[in-house]
Design a protein around this motif. Structure first.
Motif, PDB file in Angstrom:
ATOM      1  N   ASP A   1      15.777 -22.482   3.960  1.00 25.25           N
ATOM      2  CA  ASP A   1      16.902 -22.072   4.800  1.00 25.25           C
ATOM      3  C   ASP A   1      18.021 -23.107   4.772  1.00 25.25           C
ATOM      4  O   ASP A   1      19.205 -22.757   4.802  1.00 25.25           O
TER       5      ASP A   1
ATOM      6  N   ILE B   1      25.555 -16.404   7.484  1.00 27.45           N
ATOM      7  CA  ILE B   1      26.131 -17.468   6.657  1.00 27.45           C
ATOM      8  C   ILE B   1      27.150 -16.786   5.748  1.00 27.45           C
ATOM      9  O   ILE B   1      26.793 -16.100   4.789  1.00 27.45           O
ATOM     10  N   GLU B   2      28.422 -16.946   6.084  1.00 23.89           N
ATOM     11  CA  GLU B   2      29.486 -16.283   5.329  1.00 23.89           C
ATOM     12  C   GLU B   2      29.630 -16.872   3.928  1.00 23.89           C
ATOM     13  O   GLU B   2      29.865 -16.164   2.957  1.00 23.89           O
TER      14      GLU B   2
ATOM     15  N   LEU C   1      21.819 -22.547   3.498  1.00 26.60           N
ATOM     16  CA  LEU C   1      22.968 -22.911   4.324  1.00 26.60           C
ATOM     17  C   LEU C   1      23.951 -23.791   3.570  1.00 26.60           C
ATOM     18  O   LEU C   1      25.172 -23.659   3.721  1.00 26.60           O
ATOM     19  N   HIS C   2      23.434 -24.667   2.730  1.00 30.39           N
ATOM     20  CA  HIS C   2      24.282 -25.618   2.013  1.00 30.39           C
ATOM     21  C   HIS C   2      24.717 -25.126   0.623  1.00 30.39           C
ATOM     22  O   HIS C   2      25.384 -25.860  -0.116  1.00 30.39           O
TER      23      HIS C   2
ATOM     24  N   SER D   1      21.900 -23.262  15.660  1.00 33.49           N
ATOM     25  CA  SER D   1      22.375 -24.569  15.190  1.00 33.49           C
ATOM     26  C   SER D   1      21.491 -25.683  15.724  1.00 33.49           C
ATOM     27  O   SER D   1      21.170 -26.646  15.007  1.00 33.49           O
TER      28      SER D   1
ATOM     29  N   SER E   1      29.248 -22.447   6.165  1.00 35.52           N
ATOM     30  CA  SER E   1      29.938 -21.684   7.210  1.00 35.52           C
ATOM     31  C   SER E   1      28.953 -20.707   7.853  1.00 35.52           C
ATOM     32  O   SER E   1      28.569 -19.708   7.243  1.00 35.52           O
ATOM     33  N   MET E   2      28.557 -20.989   9.094  1.00 36.03           N
ATOM     34  CA  MET E   2      27.520 -20.213   9.774  1.00 36.03           C
ATOM     35  C   MET E   2      27.980 -19.871  11.184  1.00 36.03           C
ATOM     36  O   MET E   2      28.637 -20.667  11.857  1.00 36.03           O
TER      37      MET E   2
ATOM     38  N   TYR F   1      26.133 -14.443  -0.871  1.00 36.61           N
ATOM     39  CA  TYR F   1      26.764 -14.509   0.451  1.00 36.61           C
ATOM     40  C   TYR F   1      27.722 -13.341   0.649  1.00 36.61           C
ATOM     41  O   TYR F   1      28.272 -12.822  -0.326  1.00 36.61           O
ATOM     42  N   PRO F   2      27.931 -12.926   1.904  1.00 30.96           N
ATOM     43  CA  PRO F   2      27.311 -13.422   3.137  1.00 30.96           C
ATOM     44  C   PRO F   2      25.854 -12.958   3.238  1.00 30.96           C
ATOM     45  O   PRO F   2      25.476 -11.934   2.646  1.00 30.96           O
TER      46      PRO F   2
END
Length: 332
Positions: free
Chosen positions: A40, A6-7, A44-45, A313, A11-12, A53-54
């Motif tokens: 998780d 996850i940058e 991600l959000h 995903s 964005s994954m 991050y990342p």
């Protein structure tokens, strides 16, 4: 190696990154299975404040030790282990009091600043690795972490044999809590779950009764212990009304950081109700492993979906759909 990266929030990708090598006190784990949980999704959000991050996500995991630093004594190459993802400083006021889960410099593998196990390999503090029984199906080991959270939750309740329970939510955590409470001597265990498709499994695993609303369960005197395993405000507000006099309400589910709930303070005062939270893991990982190995939890029933790393995903979509229970990724 291949890893989910996850940058930045939202964005994954599945990418190639350098293989980890063990620093002092560390072991490198070849990941067998890594569970997905609500944290998780927050990572991600961009909704989990400690995340940097990342990052490679993944904090519920198990695998085989493939390398160790020279100073590591407790595990060796070839051991199959589950890993406590908790990382704490050891010197802040909370740590000095033994409340490591409340560390003022709290960190954790896969959710803080340390890369996690949605990858082929992950480096971890060797002290956090616990050997699993050789006869246990290997992917079951990733259940130790969520189970250890449930064990800590029931520690907070200060449970008594023959108490009666009401649990909101028959998802993974609700069912883990239910099975633990039943094994600990609950005299009556009821559940509220709005998805009727989950009712049959809940009754098979632990529930004496289950309904879409507590009104249907007809217990006007309330329950000794009421647990919210949803983090949903209406469930929390309803549950607070259902606690028996002298009882306990456990806030186990993770609500949004800005959520608010209303309650009747006179009832809390007059009925001497204890409201308590439960955050992550504290002195409970090894006990959870023991309970899992003993068969207190129906591990096969709890793990409903497994995906390859390239299908991360799809695994996230399956988790969000809520059609199963524990969703796992198997990187190797």
């Amino acid at each position: 190696m291949k890893a989910v990266v996850i940058e930045k929030p939202g964005s994954m990708s599945v990418s190639r990154i350098e293989d980890p090598t063990p620093s002092a006190g560390e072991a490198v784990i070849k990941v067998e299975a890594c569970g997905i949980c609500g944290t998780d999704i927050h990572v991600l959000h961009g909704e989990f404040a400690p995340t940097r991050y990342p990052i490679v996500p993944g904090h519920e995991f198990c695998g085989e030790v493939v390398a160790v630093a020279k100073d590591v004594k407790n595990v060796k190459v070839g051991d199959f282990v589950a890993v406590d993802p908790s990382l704490f400083c050891g010197y802040c006021r909370q740590c000095r009091a033994g409340k490591f889960n409340l560390c003022e410099n709290w960190n954790a593998i896969g959710v803080g600043s340390a890369n996690g196990a949605s990858a082929e390999f992950v480096a971890v503090p060797a002290a956090n690795a616990f050997r699993l029984p050789a006869d246990m199906p290997r992917h079951w080991g990733a259940l130790v972490e969520p189970l250890s959270c449930a064990v800590h939750g029931l520690d907070q309740v200060d449970l008594k044999v023959a108490d009666n329970y009401l649990i909101y939510g028959a998802g993974t955590m609700g069912l883990l809590l239910a099975q633990l409470a039943k094994d600990s001597g609950a005299s009556q265990l009821d559940m509220v779950e709005r998805n009727p498709k989950r009712h049959a499994l809940a009754k098979r695993l632990a529930a004496d009764r289950i309904a879409v609303s507590a009104d249907e369960l007809d217990r006007p005197q309330g329950w000794d212990v009421v647990i919210d395993a949803t983090g949903v405000v209406p469930a929390i507000e309803d549950g607070l009304k259902r606690v028996a006099r002298g009882g306990t309400f456990l806030m186990f589910g993770v609500a949004n950081a800005d959520a608010t709930a209303t309650f009747n303070p006179f009832k809390i005062y007059n009925d001497e109700i204890k409201i308590i939270g439960s955050m992550a893991v504290l002195h409970s990982f090894e006990r959870a492993l023991t309970l899992l190995a003993k068969g207190v939890i129906d591990s096969e029933a709890m793990i409903t979906n497994r995906f390859k790393l390239d299908e991360y995903s799809q695994a996230i979509d399956t988790f969000l759909a809520g059609t199963g229970l524990k969703v796992q990724v198997s990187p190797n």
